[in-house]
Structures are given as C-alpha cells and as structure tokens.
Motif scaffolding. Structure first.
Motif, PDB file in Angstrom:
ATOM      1  N   THR A   5       0.838  -1.206   0.000  1.00 53.60           N
ATOM      2  CA  THR A   5       0.000   0.000   0.000  1.00 53.60           C
ATOM      3  C   THR A   5       0.872   1.255   0.000  1.00 53.60           C
ATOM      4  O   THR A   5       0.353   2.353  -0.115  1.00 53.60           O
ATOM      5  CB  THR A   5      -0.939   0.025   1.222  1.00 53.60           C
ATOM      6  N   LYS A  15      -5.692  -3.575  -1.387  1.00 53.17           N
ATOM      7  CA  LYS A  15      -6.513  -2.698  -0.548  1.00 53.17           C
ATOM      8  C   LYS A  15      -7.700  -3.474   0.037  1.00 53.17           C
ATOM      9  O   LYS A  15      -8.084  -3.263   1.181  1.00 53.17           O
ATOM     10  CB  LYS A  15      -7.029  -1.508  -1.370  1.00 53.17           C
ATOM     11  N   ASP A  16      -8.268  -4.386  -0.757  1.00 54.56           N
ATOM     12  CA  ASP A  16      -9.370  -5.228  -0.276  1.00 54.56           C
ATOM     13  C   ASP A  16      -8.917  -6.086   0.899  1.00 54.56           C
ATOM     14  O   ASP A  16      -9.630  -6.229   1.902  1.00 54.56           O
ATOM     15  CB  ASP A  16      -9.908  -6.116  -1.392  1.00 54.56           C
ATOM     16  N   GLN A  18      -6.382  -5.477   2.906  1.00 49.93           N
ATOM     17  CA  GLN A  18      -6.115  -4.557   4.015  1.00 49.93           C
ATOM     18  C   GLN A  18      -7.403  -4.209   4.756  1.00 49.93           C
ATOM     19  O   GLN A  18      -7.452  -4.222   5.986  1.00 49.93           O
ATOM     20  CB  GLN A  18      -5.445  -3.293   3.462  1.00 49.93           C
ATOM     21  N   THR A  19      -8.451  -3.932   4.010  1.00 55.46           N
ATOM     22  CA  THR A  19      -9.741  -3.610   4.617  1.00 55.46           C
ATOM     23  C   THR A  19     -10.312  -4.828   5.342  1.00 55.46           C
ATOM     24  O   THR A  19     -10.797  -4.717   6.474  1.00 55.46           O
ATOM     25  CB  THR A  19     -10.733  -3.125   3.536  1.00 55.46           C
ATOM     26  N   ASP A  26       0.327   0.980   6.749  1.00 63.80           N
ATOM     27  CA  ASP A  26       0.883   0.462   5.498  1.00 63.80           C
ATOM     28  C   ASP A  26       0.939  -1.051   5.546  1.00 63.80           C
ATOM     29  O   ASP A  26       1.207  -1.652   6.586  1.00 63.80           O
ATOM     30  CB  ASP A  26       2.285   1.031   5.267  1.00 63.80           C
TER      31      ASP A  26
END
Length: 200
Positions: A5, A15-16, A18-19, A26
């Motif tokens: 990231t 990002k998916d 991470q969410t 980061d």
C-alpha cells in the motif's frame, strides 16, 4: 515484494485484503523469489528416501508444523494458575500449520510417520519453542515471560534441543512434493519412535 500500500498505485486487491483484516497502517505482501528456496536437512528425510529434497521459503526450519489441541489445553490449564489474566487458548500463538484433536495431550511427541487423509508425512523432529508465543498476535501485547517460562519448566524433553529449550508440537516433511490436507481429515499413526533434535 509482490504488492504494497506504500506504492503510489497499489492494486485494488491488496486494498481489499487490508480492509478485510482491519489493517489501517501500510501493508505489504511478500514472497520468496523463485530459486531462493532453502533445502531442509537436519532431521528431514533425504532425497534418496523421498525422491526429492524438501524445501522451505520463509519458515525457519521445516515445511509443516503439527500440534495437538489437547497438548495446548494442558498447557493452558497449567498457565491459568500462573497467569490468570491469560484466559484464551494459546493455540494460535504456536503458529502450527495443522491442529488436530481427539488424542491425549502430547500424543504427537513420539510420532515418526503419519497419514492425514490420503497423504503421508514424515514427522521429522520436535518443535523447539522460541519466545514469540509470549506475544498475543491479535493485540500485539507481549507478556514478559509466559507461556515460555512455564513450558521450559516441564517440556525440556529432547536432549538434542538442550536444557533451556522447551518443545511443543512436531515438525513434518511431506512424503511427496505435493499433497492435500482438508479440515476433518483423519490422522492415522503409521510409525512411532524416539526423536533427537539436531541443531543447525
């Protein structure tokens, strides 16, 4: 590095992830580059026996780690009298690839060869424990000494590991290069015997 990231334009899938895991800082995923695998020797079966030499990437010793939930439950019972605030199971702190139940505590200590589902595994040696299980991997909080201190008080069971190394769980090598394990597979013990841990 595969993706991060911190890149100006990270892929949407990272990002998916991470969410999904709830990471607000980061985030990066890494892989071992092709050709940088390390061959496993020490207690592992040799190529002459298996037809291939087992390899590892990020792990520090053997490809697979198996641990009985009854063994962890016994540790947790002992731990409750020493550190009452550690109320949740410590199982995940020991980072096994395969957890199993249905056996007595420490039944795995003398396994030499087992079948899980359709696949056969050589149980190479006991797993010597570092201090990482003292850290709760969900909260990041580290206890100053437990459960490592308690383990050392009664799990110094392998003379090869030395007097200050507790053992919990077993290291394994697949009998073939590719195999499959699924939830619910039964374990059949094919061979038992003595173990002697060989240091690096």
């Amino acid at each position: 590095m595969i993706a991060s990231t911190t890149n100006p334009n990270p892929p949407a899938w990272i990002k998916d992830i991470q969410t999904y895991i709830g990471c607000s800082k980061d985030f990066a995923l890494f892989r071992v580059a092709a050709g940088h695998d390390r061959q496993v020797f020490r207690n592992a079966p040799r190529k002459e026996q298996l037809g291939y030499q087992s390899v590892i990437g990020f792990v520090d010793a053997y490809p697979l780690h198996i641990l009985g939930l009854s063994s962890v439950a016994d540790l947790d019972r002992k731990l409750a009298s020493v550190v009452p605030e550690l109320t949740e199971s410590t199982a995940l702190r020991f980072r096994a690839n395969i957890y199993f139940d249905g056996c007595e505590a420490y039944a795995e200590d003398n396994w030499k060869r087992i079948r899980i589902g359709e696949s056969i595994y050589h149980v190479a040696c006991r797993t010597t424990r570092c201090e990482l299980p003292n850290t709760d991997q969900w909260t990041g909080k580290k206890h100053l000494s437990q459960p490592s201190k308690l383990l050392r008080s009664y799990r110094n069971i392998d003379p090869g590991a030395g007097p200050a190394k507790a053992c919990l769980g077993m290291q394994m090598v697949p009998a073939v290069e590719q195999g499959f394990v699924k939830v619910g597979d039964e374990i059949e013990v094919l061979e038992t015997g003595a173990h002697y841990y060989l240091k690096q």
